[in-house]
Write a protein that holds these residues in place. Sequence first.
Motif: not given
Length: 610
Positions: A293, A296-297
Amino acid sequence: MEEERKNEGAQTIHPTNGEATEREHKLVNGSAKEMEVEEKAVTSEETINYRGWKAMPFIIGNETFEKLGAIGTLANLLIYLTTVFNLKNITAANIINIFNGTTNFSTLVGAFLCDTYFGRFKTLGFCTVASFLGLLAIQLTAAIKNLHPPDCGDNTTCVGPTAGQMAFLIAAFGLLISGAAGVRPCNLAFGADQFNPGTVSGKRGINSFFNWYFFTFTFAQMVSLTLIVYVQSNVSWAIGLLIPAILMLISCAVFFMGSKIYVKVKAQGSPLTSVAQVIVVAIKKCRLPTPEQPSLSLHNYTPPKTINSKLPYTDQFRCLDKAAIVTAEDNKRPDGSSADPWRLCSLQQVEEVKCIIRVMPIWVAGVFYYLVIVQQQTYAVFQATQMDRRLGNTSFNIPAASYVVFLMLSLTIFIPIYDRLIVPFLRRLTGKEGGITLLQRMGIGLFFGVLTMLVSAIVEERRRSIALTKPTLGDVPRRGAISSMSALWLIPQFVLAGLTEACASISLVELYYKQFPENMRSIAGSLYYCGMAGSSYLSSLLISIVHKNTKGAEGGNWLPEDLNKGRLDYFYYLIAVLEFLNLVYFLVCSRWYKYKGTDVVSREADIEMK
């Protein structure tokens, strides 16, 4: 307009770093609320006195005389090399292509030095003087007998230039290249710097300045391709080349006369550093697994004072995402930024690099497209020299280089028709603000490019046939017989070339402007010129390959000195095939392409482009 001039008074701002540049960009891209917060947080104060239209007589005057000088010499340079320096057509065409290519590539260096070290005022001042010295040196090659070969007259064989004469000429070209390196990427931006982008009158002034800029460019081309070219071809090369040198000297004087009232934006460092950081860090972390992801990361940090629009995550070029992967060795500052940007980059930086990479395949298509325009500026001029250039029933011969003016007229007539009639009609059909997308418009331009080369080949085939089968109008020294076919038959290919440029070139400029990060728009402008440079080099390479491989062939040399003995039409058909393949390649790239960023970015770019 007088009211707008009054509104362009002194504006007091509070830049956090004491520099004019950051605040000006903040005024364009930041919100009013953010501006107020920042102004309350600083203690230093600097006043920027935007003179607006009061500075325009110097800016536009400099632009006008600079372009009259530069275009007045370059427009007829091909004929000068073949008639005064006694160079062969192949050699002269290659020299012009290499010169144009180097000139356009140099804009990338000029934009880098301007943004990183010198700023626009110093860059323009130095480069305008360099251009004057270059034009003066070329004029001296015509005025001083020892600086050019002896006149060929009606002889079939001529004495070529000596090594010293060529060295002096190349030195003059070097000065012109140095001048263009700074003038081309900086002159538009410097004019826009004079208006306050935080006021309504300032924004209107910027828009009006762009209109006046392109008007002066068109005016300079018209005068250069008619009056100055006529003096050079029919009166005297020494006088004809002295006129552009004097005009460039006036340009220098006008520019420095306004030095006390200009807004002089300071250099802020190169934005290419961020691009290099992403590439280096991505290579260092290439062995790390790609995150599942990424949005998000990854390290998602946006500097609060950046002028660039925040970009959403895209799933193309995921190998670059690794530059934003946070490892145990990476450290962050208290504000969330990377402690060492050469070890950890932000997702924003990565997306900005992706924007640049996405444009490059389109840039390659632009390089091949511009081959069409290069041929109209070189071999189409040679075609005109061996055609009937008489004006009606008079004895007046239109200079061969002046026929290029029809390309420019086609371009300038089509643009307002497209903007005022075609775009509103397409807007009603598609519901899109621009009627069609930039890539769709460019695709239409590439299609016109194929038609241009096909028509050019058909006209050349007919010209050659008439020259070989019907009575001729005399001979051109060292070239061949003049076909009785009127040179006005070249107008259709020039008109099509103008439509090609109106669709493809303008789309490319707008695409670079909108798709590049905001802090790289001067480099984006130079990218267009780099594409023109690639086309010039590619054209020179094609000419050399065709000349070498057909010289001893059974069908004869395609590109001899005497076009009547060659097959220039075959060369045009070859380029038409390349243009068709380029159109197919472009359509594939267009299907894959993803436009940058958000609707907010697009709206801002639309406003600025208008």
